[in-house]
Design an enzyme around this catalytic site. Structure first.
Site, PDB file in Angstrom:
ATOM      1  N   VAL A  12       0.832  -1.202   0.000  1.00 32.16           N
ATOM      2  CA  VAL A  12       0.000   0.000   0.000  1.00 32.16           C
ATOM      3  C   VAL A  12       0.868   1.254   0.000  1.00 32.16           C
ATOM      4  O   VAL A  12       0.584   2.217  -0.711  1.00 32.16           O
ATOM      5  CB  VAL A  12      -0.960  -0.004   1.206  1.00 32.16           C
ATOM      6  CG1 VAL A  12      -1.756   1.301   1.273  1.00 32.16           C
ATOM      7  CG2 VAL A  12      -1.923  -1.191   1.121  1.00 32.16           C
ATOM      8  N   ASP A  35      11.154   3.379  11.712  1.00 28.34           N
ATOM      9  CA  ASP A  35      10.861   2.103  12.365  1.00 28.34           C
ATOM     10  C   ASP A  35       9.873   2.317  13.510  1.00 28.34           C
ATOM     11  O   ASP A  35      10.083   3.175  14.374  1.00 28.34           O
ATOM     12  CB  ASP A  35      12.169   1.512  12.895  1.00 28.34           C
ATOM     13  CG  ASP A  35      12.019   0.074  13.352  1.00 28.34           C
ATOM     14  OD1 ASP A  35      10.875  -0.422  13.404  1.00 28.34           O
ATOM     15  OD2 ASP A  35      13.043  -0.553  13.666  1.00 28.34           O
ATOM     16  N   TYR A 124      -2.229 -11.283  15.480  1.00 29.81           N
ATOM     17  CA  TYR A 124      -2.229 -10.178  14.524  1.00 29.81           C
ATOM     18  C   TYR A 124      -3.495  -9.338  14.677  1.00 29.81           C
ATOM     19  O   TYR A 124      -3.444  -8.106  14.758  1.00 29.81           O
ATOM     20  CB  TYR A 124      -2.141 -10.740  13.105  1.00 29.81           C
ATOM     21  CG  TYR A 124      -2.330  -9.716  12.019  1.00 29.81           C
ATOM     22  CD1 TYR A 124      -1.325  -8.804  11.702  1.00 29.81           C
ATOM     23  CD2 TYR A 124      -3.531  -9.654  11.308  1.00 29.81           C
ATOM     24  CE1 TYR A 124      -1.518  -7.847  10.704  1.00 29.81           C
ATOM     25  CE2 TYR A 124      -3.724  -8.713  10.304  1.00 29.81           C
ATOM     26  CZ  TYR A 124      -2.715  -7.821  10.006  1.00 29.81           C
ATOM     27  OH  TYR A 124      -2.905  -6.884   9.030  1.00 29.81           O
ATOM     28  N   LYS A 128      -3.820  -5.347  15.898  1.00 31.89           N
ATOM     29  CA  LYS A 128      -4.444  -4.318  15.069  1.00 31.89           C
ATOM     30  C   LYS A 128      -5.588  -3.632  15.823  1.00 31.89           C
ATOM     31  O   LYS A 128      -5.816  -2.420  15.662  1.00 31.89           O
ATOM     32  CB  LYS A 128      -4.952  -4.911  13.756  1.00 31.89           C
ATOM     33  CG  LYS A 128      -3.862  -5.438  12.842  1.00 31.89           C
ATOM     34  CD  LYS A 128      -2.936  -4.325  12.342  1.00 31.89           C
ATOM     35  CE  LYS A 128      -3.529  -3.553  11.199  1.00 31.89           C
ATOM     36  NZ  LYS A 128      -2.570  -2.586  10.612  1.00 31.89           N
ATOM     37  N   TRP A 149      -7.824  -8.902   2.552  1.00 31.68           N
ATOM     38  CA  TRP A 149      -7.199  -9.682   1.479  1.00 31.68           C
ATOM     39  C   TRP A 149      -6.403  -8.785   0.521  1.00 31.68           C
ATOM     40  O   TRP A 149      -6.614  -8.801  -0.688  1.00 31.68           O
ATOM     41  CB  TRP A 149      -8.266 -10.459   0.711  1.00 31.68           C
ATOM     42  CG  TRP A 149      -8.982 -11.511   1.507  1.00 31.68           C
ATOM     43  CD1 TRP A 149      -9.022 -11.637   2.874  1.00 31.68           C
ATOM     44  CD2 TRP A 149      -9.774 -12.586   1.001  1.00 31.68           C
ATOM     45  NE1 TRP A 149      -9.790 -12.702   3.233  1.00 31.68           N
ATOM     46  CE2 TRP A 149     -10.270 -13.317   2.109  1.00 31.68           C
ATOM     47  CE3 TRP A 149     -10.140 -12.984  -0.285  1.00 31.68           C
ATOM     48  CZ2 TRP A 149     -11.080 -14.426   1.976  1.00 31.68           C
ATOM     49  CZ3 TRP A 149     -10.962 -14.100  -0.423  1.00 31.68           C
ATOM     50  CH2 TRP A 149     -11.415 -14.822   0.688  1.00 31.68           C
TER      51      TRP A 149
END
Length: 301
Positions: A12, A35, A124, A128, A149
């Site tokens: 992205v 980072d 994960y 998020k 996806w």
């Protein structure tokens, strides 16, 4: 307008550099330059650049590996996102962030809305969700987009994996009982650019409202259906690149992974379309654009 993009080497982030360039001056940073792992490092970059918009495309994306590295995944996808939100608020920048369908358990029969209860199945997804909540807690002006996806011309993703396997294997086995909307990085970036332009106009007139929105391509399929579409299209571009003659549909239980995936990853985009009037191409159309870009190159894989 000054736009800061983190994670510019990712799927992205790379597309965002193109789409956001029409809005103004773009400052793009890769993982080494910005980072999110060390506390304070990413926030310091925001303070130094003092952008009008911060688009956070950086993330820990190794879903299965996160099961054994949950602290690191949560640090990057959760805690650091909160730091970015504070840094953006402090310079009066609009923060744009991306989240995932993995905040849901996939047990719902219909598409998920932004108001549905979250119940992540994986490390994960939990990380998020920490990021989503941190942004809302910090305040300021922000937009969080849940998507599903994701694939594109770069990096490790399902489309590129299928093309690579189709070049060497006569039979492939792909999960056929998980549903979602394959969403290209290009579509996400283009929609983000349009939304940011509208949002900045709203901010200038005091009409902007922060919020969480679903952002995916239109229509749906299974991983097996996606694989069939990819390989059928690849044959039309370059028949010699495909040796696969059969794509077998298998169940999730036949393809165990360290991280559990939602059975249903469909996200309702009604709120997004109503708020921003974004064009959402059918996933097959968006896939075709990506394949056009891949096969235009000398080495698509």
């Amino acid at each position: 307008m000054r736009v800061l993009i983190s994670g510019c080497d990712g799927q992205v982030g790379w597309e965002l550099q193109r789409s956001m360039s029409v809005l103004g001056e773009v400052f793009a940073f890769n993982r080494e330059q910005m980072d999110l792992s060390p506390p304070g490092k990413a926030a310091a970059v925001v303070a130094r650049i003092a952008p009008d918009v911060v688009v956070n495309a950086a993330a820990y994306t190794a879903v299965d590996k996160a099961e054994s590295e949950e602290a690191l995944a949560t640090r990057i996808n959760g805690e650091a996102v909160g730091e970015l939100a504070r840094a953006a608020r402090d310079v009066n920048a609009l923060l744009v962030h991306y989240s995932t369908d993995y905040v849901f358990d996939g047990s719902k029969e219909e598409a998920y809305t932004e108001l549905d209860a979250t119940a992540p199945l994986s490390a994960y997804g939990r990380g998020k969700l920490v990021g989503e909540r941190a942004i809302a807690d910090v305040g300021g002006d922000w937009l969080t987009f849940r998507t599903t996806w994701v694939y594109g011309v770069r990096g490790r993703n399902f489309l590129r994996t299928m093309l690579r396997l189709a070049a060497t294997r006569e039979e492939l086995s792909v999960v056929g009982d998980q549903y979602g909307a394959p969403t290209s990085a290009r579509m996400i970036a283009d929609a983000t650019s349009q939304i940011v332009a509208q949002s900045m106009r709203e901010r200038q007139t005091g009409r902007f409202d922060s919020g969480l929105f679903n952002l995916t391509a239109a229509d749906s399929t299974t991983w097996h259906g996606f694989a069939e579409a990819i390989i059928d299209a690849a044959r039309s571009y370059q028949p010699s690149s495909v040796v696969t003659t059969r794509i077998k549909s298998i169940s999730t239980s036949e393809y165990p992974t360290p991280a559990r995936r939602p059975r249903n990853s469909l996200l309702d985009n009604s709120a997004l379309v109503g708020r921003f009037v974004v064009h959402r191409p059918n996933w097959r159309v968006a896939m075709q654009y990506v394949l056009d870009d891949l096969f235009a190159a000398t080495a698509p894989l």
